[in-house]
Design an enzyme around this catalytic site. Sequence first.
Site, PDB file in Angstrom:
ATOM      1  N   GLY A   1       0.800  -1.229   0.000  1.00 35.06           N
ATOM      2  CA  GLY A   1       0.000   0.000   0.000  1.00 35.06           C
ATOM      3  C   GLY A   1       0.827   1.271   0.000  1.00 35.06           C
ATOM      4  O   GLY A   1       0.320   2.343   0.338  1.00 35.06           O
ATOM      5  N   SER A   2       2.097   1.184  -0.394  1.00 36.95           N
ATOM      6  CA  SER A   2       2.920   2.406  -0.366  1.00 36.95           C
ATOM      7  C   SER A   2       2.402   3.439  -1.368  1.00 36.95           C
ATOM      8  O   SER A   2       2.421   4.636  -1.096  1.00 36.95           O
ATOM      9  CB  SER A   2       4.397   2.078  -0.607  1.00 36.95           C
ATOM     10  OG  SER A   2       4.640   1.722  -1.941  1.00 36.95           O
ATOM     11  N   ASN A   3       1.921   2.984  -2.519  1.00 39.01           N
ATOM     12  CA  ASN A   3       1.345   3.941  -3.476  1.00 39.01           C
ATOM     13  C   ASN A   3       0.052   4.544  -2.938  1.00 39.01           C
ATOM     14  O   ASN A   3      -0.204   5.741  -3.131  1.00 39.01           O
ATOM     15  CB  ASN A   3       1.084   3.253  -4.826  1.00 39.01           C
ATOM     16  CG  ASN A   3       2.341   3.165  -5.671  1.00 39.01           C
ATOM     17  OD1 ASN A   3       2.778   4.145  -6.247  1.00 39.01           O
ATOM     18  ND2 ASN A   3       2.943   1.983  -5.706  1.00 39.01           N
TER      19      ASN A   3
ATOM     20  N   LEU B   1      -8.963  -9.138 -10.782  1.00 39.66           N
ATOM     21  CA  LEU B   1      -9.672  -8.487 -11.879  1.00 39.66           C
ATOM     22  C   LEU B   1     -10.923  -7.792 -11.328  1.00 39.66           C
ATOM     23  O   LEU B   1     -11.638  -8.361 -10.507  1.00 39.66           O
ATOM     24  CB  LEU B   1     -10.084  -9.576 -12.875  1.00 39.66           C
ATOM     25  CG  LEU B   1     -10.540  -9.159 -14.259  1.00 39.66           C
ATOM     26  CD1 LEU B   1      -9.396  -8.471 -15.014  1.00 39.66           C
ATOM     27  CD2 LEU B   1     -11.012 -10.390 -15.038  1.00 39.66           C
TER      28      LEU B   1
ATOM     29  N   ASN C   1      -5.666   2.130 -13.008  1.00 41.91           N
ATOM     30  CA  ASN C   1      -4.726   1.157 -12.453  1.00 41.91           C
ATOM     31  C   ASN C   1      -3.304   1.613 -12.764  1.00 41.91           C
ATOM     32  O   ASN C   1      -3.068   2.303 -13.767  1.00 41.91           O
ATOM     33  CB  ASN C   1      -4.969  -0.205 -13.105  1.00 41.91           C
ATOM     34  CG  ASN C   1      -4.000  -1.275 -12.630  1.00 41.91           C
ATOM     35  OD1 ASN C   1      -3.752  -1.428 -11.430  1.00 41.91           O
ATOM     36  ND2 ASN C   1      -3.424  -2.028 -13.564  1.00 41.91           N
TER      37      ASN C   1
ATOM     38  N   HIS D   1       0.423  -0.067 -13.540  1.00 43.31           N
ATOM     39  CA  HIS D   1       1.116  -1.319 -13.829  1.00 43.31           C
ATOM     40  C   HIS D   1       2.614  -1.027 -13.911  1.00 43.31           C
ATOM     41  O   HIS D   1       3.024  -0.064 -14.557  1.00 43.31           O
ATOM     42  CB  HIS D   1       0.610  -1.922 -15.146  1.00 43.31           C
ATOM     43  CG  HIS D   1       1.163  -3.288 -15.378  1.00 43.31           C
ATOM     44  ND1 HIS D   1       0.683  -4.398 -14.705  1.00 43.31           N
ATOM     45  CD2 HIS D   1       2.176  -3.732 -16.153  1.00 43.31           C
ATOM     46  CE1 HIS D   1       1.380  -5.460 -15.080  1.00 43.31           C
ATOM     47  NE2 HIS D   1       2.297  -5.086 -15.953  1.00 43.31           N
TER      48      HIS D   1
END
Length: 189
Positions: A12-14, A87, A102, A104
């Site tokens: 969860g750092s982002n 998904l 999202n 990636h």
Amino acid sequence: MSKVAIFASGSGSNAENIVNHLKGRLKSSDFHFFTNKPDAYVNERARKLNIQLTLFSKNEFYNSDKILKILINGNFDLIVLAGFLWLMPLNIVQAFNGRIINIHPALLPKYGGKGMYGKRVHEAVVANNEIESGITIHFVDENYDEGKVIKQEHCAVLPSDTAEDVERKIHDLEFKHFPKVVEELLWPR
Ligand code: GAR
């Protein structure tokens, strides 16, 4: 006022970085974290940041309206997938079409699709002797890693780089660009 839902399956750092970046514009009650992993560090971050967190099972996610209802009732402007590995179900994709993004950790369409996440991506990049990698921020549709690209940022991969080196470079790019894209989508200039 804007409300942001953030889905994460890992550290969860982002997610935390986005919250910190938007601190001047949003309160902790404007965020809601969602996770499928009770033992992931994102649970701890939610507690620390005083952000509401919903933990859900695979059955609840795919065979019920539980999460969809929370998202609709919460009037969320944007759903952010920040290291979320399942998904998105069709009911959520359809209800929030164009409002789910999202990140990636590669230059899609390379190194995308089911099973390509986190360190696996960087290991494949190094194994294939790529000379560059990067990040892709994109809208989410009903397939893995296929929605319209919003932003890509590149970094060099040196012959001496390990997967951990690439991971660090990608992490830096994610930290720099992801919150700005979120901000721009919430408050277009
Ligand atoms: C990030 O590098 C993100 O790009 C990646 O998971 C990491 C989550 O890190 N996402 C995927 O691989 C999705 N296919 P974080 O939990 O520390 O934010």
